[in-house]
Design an enzyme around this catalytic site. Structure first.
Site, PDB file in Angstrom:
ATOM      1  CE  LYS A 105      -3.851  -2.461   2.114  1.00 28.34           C
ATOM      2  NZ  LYS A 105      -4.806  -2.693   3.181  1.00 28.34           N
ATOM      3  CD  GLN A 120      -3.700  -4.880   6.083  1.00 24.11           C
ATOM      4  OE1 GLN A 120      -3.662  -3.797   5.528  1.00 24.11           O
ATOM      5  NE2 GLN A 120      -4.203  -5.939   5.510  1.00 24.11           N
ATOM      6  CG  ASP A 134      -9.961  -0.680   4.493  1.00 23.71           C
ATOM      7  OD1 ASP A 134      -9.668  -0.880   3.308  1.00 23.71           O
ATOM      8  OD2 ASP A 134      -9.311  -1.132   5.454  1.00 23.71           O
TER       9      ASP A 134
HETATM   10  N1  LIG Z   1      -8.127  -3.165   6.473  1.00 25.71           N
HETATM   11  C1  LIG Z   1      -8.151  -4.169   5.582  1.00 25.71           C
HETATM   12  N2  LIG Z   1      -7.634  -5.350   5.894  1.00 25.71           N
HETATM   13  C2  LIG Z   1      -7.677  -6.353   4.963  1.00 25.71           C
HETATM   14  C3  LIG Z   1      -8.194  -6.126   3.667  1.00 25.71           C
HETATM   15  C4  LIG Z   1      -8.753  -4.861   3.389  1.00 25.71           C
HETATM   16  O1  LIG Z   1      -9.283  -4.594   2.279  1.00 25.71           O
HETATM   17  N3  LIG Z   1      -8.692  -3.898   4.359  1.00 25.71           N
HETATM   18  N4  LIG Z   1      -8.098  -7.130   2.708  1.00 25.71           N
HETATM   19  C5  LIG Z   1      -7.227  -8.248   2.937  1.00 25.71           C
HETATM   20  C6  LIG Z   1      -5.761  -8.000   2.703  1.00 25.71           C
HETATM   21  N5  LIG Z   1      -5.418  -7.086   1.608  1.00 25.71           N
HETATM   22  C7  LIG Z   1      -5.459  -5.767   1.813  1.00 25.71           C
HETATM   23  O2  LIG Z   1      -5.419  -5.258   2.881  1.00 25.71           O
HETATM   24  C8  LIG Z   1      -4.852  -7.583   0.396  1.00 25.71           C
HETATM   25  C9  LIG Z   1      -4.839  -8.931   0.104  1.00 25.71           C
HETATM   26  C10 LIG Z   1      -4.192  -9.400  -1.043  1.00 25.71           C
HETATM   27  C11 LIG Z   1      -3.583  -8.537  -1.909  1.00 25.71           C
HETATM   28  C12 LIG Z   1      -2.817  -9.008  -3.085  1.00 25.71           C
HETATM   29  O3  LIG Z   1      -2.356  -8.216  -3.881  1.00 25.71           O
HETATM   30  N6  LIG Z   1      -2.630 -10.319  -3.229  1.00 25.71           N
HETATM   31  C13 LIG Z   1      -1.801 -10.890  -4.253  1.00 25.71           C
HETATM   32  C14 LIG Z   1      -1.226 -12.187  -3.762  1.00 25.71           C
HETATM   33  C15 LIG Z   1      -0.678 -12.115  -2.378  1.00 25.71           C
HETATM   34  C16 LIG Z   1       0.783 -11.839  -2.315  1.00 25.71           C
HETATM   35  O4  LIG Z   1       1.452 -11.715  -3.337  1.00 25.71           O
HETATM   36  O5  LIG Z   1       1.249 -11.772  -1.173  1.00 25.71           O
HETATM   37  C17 LIG Z   1      -2.653 -11.256  -5.460  1.00 25.71           C
HETATM   38  O6  LIG Z   1      -3.781 -11.701  -5.280  1.00 25.71           O
HETATM   39  O7  LIG Z   1      -2.119 -11.115  -6.573  1.00 25.71           O
HETATM   40  C18 LIG Z   1      -3.602  -7.196  -1.633  1.00 25.71           C
HETATM   41  C19 LIG Z   1      -4.234  -6.730  -0.499  1.00 25.71           C
HETATM   42  C20 LIG Z   1      -7.359  -8.673   4.380  1.00 25.71           C
HETATM   43  N7  LIG Z   1      -7.154  -7.564   5.264  1.00 25.71           N
END
Ligand SMILES: Nc1nc2c(c(=O)[nH]1)N[C@@H](CN(C=O)c1ccc(C(=O)N[C@@H](CCC(=O)O)C(=O)O)cc1)CN2
Length: 299
Positions: free
Chosen positions: A71, A115, A138
């Site tokens: 982020k 988070q 969020d």
């Molecule tokens: N406050 C929040 N917490 C969480 C959220 C949220 O939207 N707000 N969502 C998830 C975690 N998350 C963002 O926070 C998130 C999850 C996954 C990805 C991502 O890019 N994933 C990659 C693969 C994972 C990696 O490479 O490590 C992908 O899918 O290509 C971004 C953000 C829970 N907590």
């Protein structure tokens, strides 16, 4: 970006030979979104406004650390200032809430996130409720979720918003579509149900969860399946209607690497597939930036 898999929705015969699913490329789509956001941030800066995203990270969960780092990288790319508050896993409820109060009062922080998940023992809901709803990047504060229920404008939860944007960009038919969502967590499943049921999306949503008696019966009937259960390989090819869109939102970290909730065989049956990695995850990050920019523009 229309895909090859629309024939199931149009009711074409099952005997038609199938082309491997078109990939809903969240990585490329998120990069496009970021480049457009960068121009909007430059325009804001010319008006003397610098959007600032804050993050509150508690503990040392490797996934959460990676997401928060991502982020802040995104902020640097589009020109959003970033403010980072990291607390140890031993932080108390009062210590976390003190950081929330500090960000609520900081004019440089125009939006922020806590988070999730928070370490066990902390009351997540109490922390989320303490966020100033106007700074809730969020869309997870009860006021903003209430706006979603009432179909009023407000910050939208990032993953559901990212899913809708991805479906729109690839012209996956949404109006009137039967959507099965697996998982009822607030960051994905429950909010997604609310979002897709709005008049602007007009989909019919079924939310499945651990109490669902016959999961496959719900997925087999669906035009779109979104799975956010955190159960590796939960959705298999035999559970999918040929030509349907399948979006994998599950992430499980194993010693062998990351695993999604969708079995690789689904690619041979689905019309569209948002894989993990590279599908919905990057869109989650892009939508967070969009929320921050939009709220700075509206301030
Ligand atoms: N406050 C929040 N917490 C969480 C959220 C949220 O939207 N707000 N969502 C998830 C975690 N998350 C963002 O926070 C998130 C999850 C996954 C990805 C991502 O890019 N994933 C990659 C693969 C994972 C990696 O490479 O490590 C992908 O899918 O290509 C971004 C953000 C829970 N907590």
């Amino acid at each position: 970006m229309a895909g090859p898999g629309r024939w199931a929705l149009a009711g074409a015969p099952d005997t038609m030979s199938h082309v491997t699913a078109q990939i809903l490329d969240g990585k490329a789509t998120a990069a496009e979104i970021r480049s457009r956001l960068k121009a909007r941030v430059e325009a804001l800066r010319e008006r003397g406004i610098t959007p600032g995203l804050g993050t509150v990270l508690v503990g040392d969960d490797p996934g959460s650390q990676a997401y928060v780092a991502g982020k802040h990288r995104d902020c640097a790319e589009v020109g959003i200032a970033s403010i980072r508050r990291d607390l140890p896993a031993t932080a108390t409820q009062e210590e976390v809430e003190a950081v929330v109060d500090e960000l609520n009062a900081d004019p440089a922080c125009t939006g922020y996130i806590v988070q999730l998940p928070l370490p066990k023992g902390l009351d997540e809901q109490r922390v989320l409720e303490r966020i100033d709803p106007a700074k809730d990047a969020d869309g997870l504060h009860p006021v903003n979720l209430g706006r979603l229920v009432l179909m009023q404008p407000g910050a939208l939860p990032c993953t559901p918003h990212g899913i809708v944007e991805l479906l729109r960009r690839y012209e996956v038919p949404l109006r009137g579509a039967d959507v099965t969502v697996i998982g009822r967590g607030i960051t994905v499943g429950r909010s997604l149900g609310l979002l897709l049921g709005r008049r602007t999306e007009n989909a019919t949503v079924t939310t499945c969860h651990t109490g669902t008696k016959d999961l496959a019966a719900h997925t087999r009937d669906a035009d779109i399946v979104v799975v956010a259960a955190g159960v590796p390989g939960l959705v298999t090819a035999d559970m999918i209607k040929p030509g349907a869109a399948v979006l994998d939102v599950g992430i499980t970290r194993t010693e062998a690497g990351l695993t999604g909730d969708v079995d690789p065989g689904v690619r041979e049956v689905a019309g569209w597939l948002a894989p993990m990695p590279g599908g919905v995850g990057p869109m989650t990050r892009a939508m967070l930036l969009a929320n921050v920019v939009e709220s700075a523009e509206n301030a």
